[in-house]
Write a protein that holds these residues in place. Structure first.
Motif, PDB file in Angstrom:
ATOM      1  N   SER A  56       0.833  -1.188   0.000  1.00 29.66           N
ATOM      2  CA  SER A  56       0.000   0.000   0.000  1.00 29.66           C
ATOM      3  C   SER A  56       0.869   1.239   0.000  1.00 29.66           C
ATOM      4  O   SER A  56       2.057   1.192   0.284  1.00 29.66           O
ATOM      5  CB  SER A  56      -0.908  -0.008   1.237  1.00 29.66           C
ATOM      6  N   GLU A 316     -10.134  -6.060  -2.789  1.00 31.06           N
ATOM      7  CA  GLU A 316      -8.996  -5.354  -3.384  1.00 31.06           C
ATOM      8  C   GLU A 316      -8.585  -5.971  -4.713  1.00 31.06           C
ATOM      9  O   GLU A 316      -8.307  -5.255  -5.688  1.00 31.06           O
ATOM     10  CB  GLU A 316      -7.812  -5.344  -2.419  1.00 31.06           C
ATOM     11  N   ARG A 320      -8.598  -4.204  -8.476  1.00 29.43           N
ATOM     12  CA  ARG A 320      -7.452  -4.209  -9.400  1.00 29.43           C
ATOM     13  C   ARG A 320      -7.855  -4.806 -10.753  1.00 29.43           C
ATOM     14  O   ARG A 320      -7.489  -4.288 -11.814  1.00 29.43           O
ATOM     15  CB  ARG A 320      -6.295  -5.003  -8.784  1.00 29.43           C
ATOM     16  N   GLU A 348      -6.272   1.817   0.182  1.00 28.38           N
ATOM     17  CA  GLU A 348      -6.868   0.746   0.945  1.00 28.38           C
ATOM     18  C   GLU A 348      -8.389   0.880   0.849  1.00 28.38           C
ATOM     19  O   GLU A 348      -8.907   1.897   0.409  1.00 28.38           O
ATOM     20  CB  GLU A 348      -6.423   0.833   2.408  1.00 28.38           C
ATOM     21  N   MET A 349      -9.090  -0.175   1.279  1.00 30.82           N
ATOM     22  CA  MET A 349     -10.542  -0.084   1.274  1.00 30.82           C
ATOM     23  C   MET A 349     -10.970   1.067   2.193  1.00 30.82           C
ATOM     24  O   MET A 349     -10.530   1.158   3.333  1.00 30.82           O
ATOM     25  CB  MET A 349     -11.152  -1.407   1.752  1.00 30.82           C
ATOM     26  N   PHE A 367     -13.005   2.119  -3.060  1.00 29.99           N
ATOM     27  CA  PHE A 367     -11.587   2.441  -3.172  1.00 29.99           C
ATOM     28  C   PHE A 367     -11.419   3.732  -3.969  1.00 29.99           C
ATOM     29  O   PHE A 367     -12.347   4.182  -4.644  1.00 29.99           O
ATOM     30  CB  PHE A 367     -10.826   1.322  -3.891  1.00 29.99           C
TER      31      PHE A 367
END
Length: 478
Positions: A56, A316, A320, A348-349, A367
């Protein structure tokens, strides 16, 4: 072998139901909290992550995921009662201790369907409130019981209504069977040498249930051997079962998805974008138009990249994948390898919200993605995106409100009938020479509801939001 009581099951399959419409998006919560949203309606946060190390911008986060072939085993906290949604029903799932001898320590699993009572606030709002336990529901239309006798699993269906869809009863019976087999297969206190699963007159070997697609073959119109599996979840986002995506949409099961807002890395100094005239300088947002041959909402606009999470896929990883597929932003894939040479452009979430409509029930993880104009190149997926560009944040605010106003005028707005957003400053310069028609943009209704949740969260969490959209200034300035 597993049996479904032939009389009660057949009776259950003689019934029918109507589906609901409507939608609700509640207020979001701060990063890291695992609480329900409560300001206006109830919203539930989710938890499902995937194995591997993701780097991250702020720290390295180890993500862990249950195996794609497994479901979450009920724990002490879930043994009482969990809730989910299917069609116009709230589903209460609980355990019942019964039996004698070797099976006395194996709880039966009860799936109780209760029709959500209309309150006049909209069926989407009613569904959210029922999920949070604050909206009335009927005493119970159907109860599906999965119990164990020796090495057999028995599914019995009790119906107290004549309006329940037999296919919905069939689907939930299969889901209950899948969950019970999983519970037994992961139990350390009982033998799991089960042989055959029987659903009505149909027999399925337990060994075949390692691939859940086999359970749903009679219900699916597609080749189940290649069907995409997604997870039906409870109100906290915990997976209940893996179900073909086709059936999730057909029966409007609660499932998981993501939304990503894409920013460019130039500070536009958009005064008023924070809603308080402080000149927060939010970067421009990428707005795109869906293709005219999309099955759902063709040719409408959206300010998010979104998608459904596959079974076993973390939010996540879904984010992506969708960024790479829809907009061709491939750098987000390279950063998953842990290279220190790449700054992770994906936040990050940030928060989660729950969307409920007549066609979509989804726990959405949100996100932010910050473009690097020197390393990122947008390339549309031709099946998904017809057009797109970066738009000043205040323009997006006003365009979204105008789109909501048009839906309200047609009595087609699926959200709550709130007054105009007081944080949108009508005195701002509303010119955008590159997009002169922005006032006529009609956005996807689901996206507008997520937008409302996004704006509520952003105003309550300004520093977290600012950290989320920070970018690598050294590289951006070159």
């Amino acid at each position: 072998m597993m049996r479904i009581s032939s009389v009660s099951y057949a009776y259950g399959l003689l019934l029918c139901l109507h589906r609901v419409g409507g939608i609700y998006i509640p207020r979001a919560h701060a990063l890291g909290q695992r609480v329900a949203f409560v300001p206006n309606r109830k919203n539930i946060n989710t938890h499902s992550v995937r194995s591997g190390t993701v780097h991250s911008r702020t720290k390295s986060t180890d993500l862990h995921m249950m195996d794609a072939g497994r479901l979450a085993t009920p724990t002490a906290s879930t043994a009482g009662c969990v809730r989910s949604l299917a069609s116009e029903y709230i589903i209460d799932i609980s355990s019942e201790w019964s039996g004698t001898g070797a099976t006395s320590f194996i709880p039966s699993q009860l799936w109780k369907l209760r029709r959500i009572v209309a309150t006049g606030e909209g069926v989407g709002t009613d569904a959210i409130r029922a999920l949070g336990g604050v909206s009335p529901a009927d005493e119970g239309d159907v109860t599906i019981k999965a119990s164990v006798t020796k090495q057999d699993i028995e599914i019995t269906v009790s119906c107290a209504s004549t309006t329940v869809d037999p296919e919905l009863v069939d689907l939930l019976s299969r889901i209950a069977a899948q969950r019970m087999v999983h519970t037994l297969s992961t139990s350390t206190s009982t033998s799991t040498n089960l042989g055959t699963v029987r659903i009505g007159t149909e027999e399925i070997r337990v060994s075949d249930m390692q691939d859940p697609r086999h359970v749903y073959t009679p219900m699916s119109s597609k080749n189940t051997g290649t069907s995409e599996l997604v997870e039906m979840v409870d109100g906290s986002g915990t997976p209940l079962a893996m179900v073909p995506r086709e059936l999730v949409h057909r029966f409007n099961l609660l499932h998981r998805g993501i939304g990503v807002m894409v920013f460019d890395n130039t500070n536009q100094n958009n005064k008023g974008a924070d809603g308080d005239g402080d000149g927060g300088g939010i970067p421009r947002v990428y707005v795109h138009r869906r293709t005219d041959h999309k099955r759902v909402f063709p040719s409408l606009y959206d300010m998010f990249v979104g998608g459904v999470s596959g079974a076993g896929e973390s939010a996540e990883i879904t984010a992506r994948r969708e960024l790479a597929e829809e907009l061709g932003l491939l750098r987000v894939l390279r950063t998953t390898n842990g290279s220190d040479d790449e700054t992770n452009p994906l936040s990050e979430m940030l928060f989660r919200c729950t969307v409920c409509t007549s066609y979509n029930r989804c726990v959405v993880s949100m996100f932010a993605y910050t473009m690097d104009n020197h390393r990122d190149v947008i390339s549309w997926q031709k099946e998904e995106v017809a057009w797109g560009t970066f738009v000043p944040y205040p323009i997006v605010q006003q365009a979204a409100r105008l789109s909501i106003d048009r839906l309200k005028a047609r009595n087609a707005w699926p959200g709550d009938d709130f007054s105009d957003d007081p944080h949108v400053d009508d005195s701002l310069d509303d010119t955008d020479e590159s997009n002169p028609d922005w006032k006529d943009w009609d956005f996807v209704p689901d996206g507008l509801l997520v937008w409302e949740a996004w704006e509520q969260w952003r105003r309550q969490n300004k520093q977290t939001f600012a950290d989320a959209i920070i970018f690598d200034g050294a590289s951006a300035g070159k």
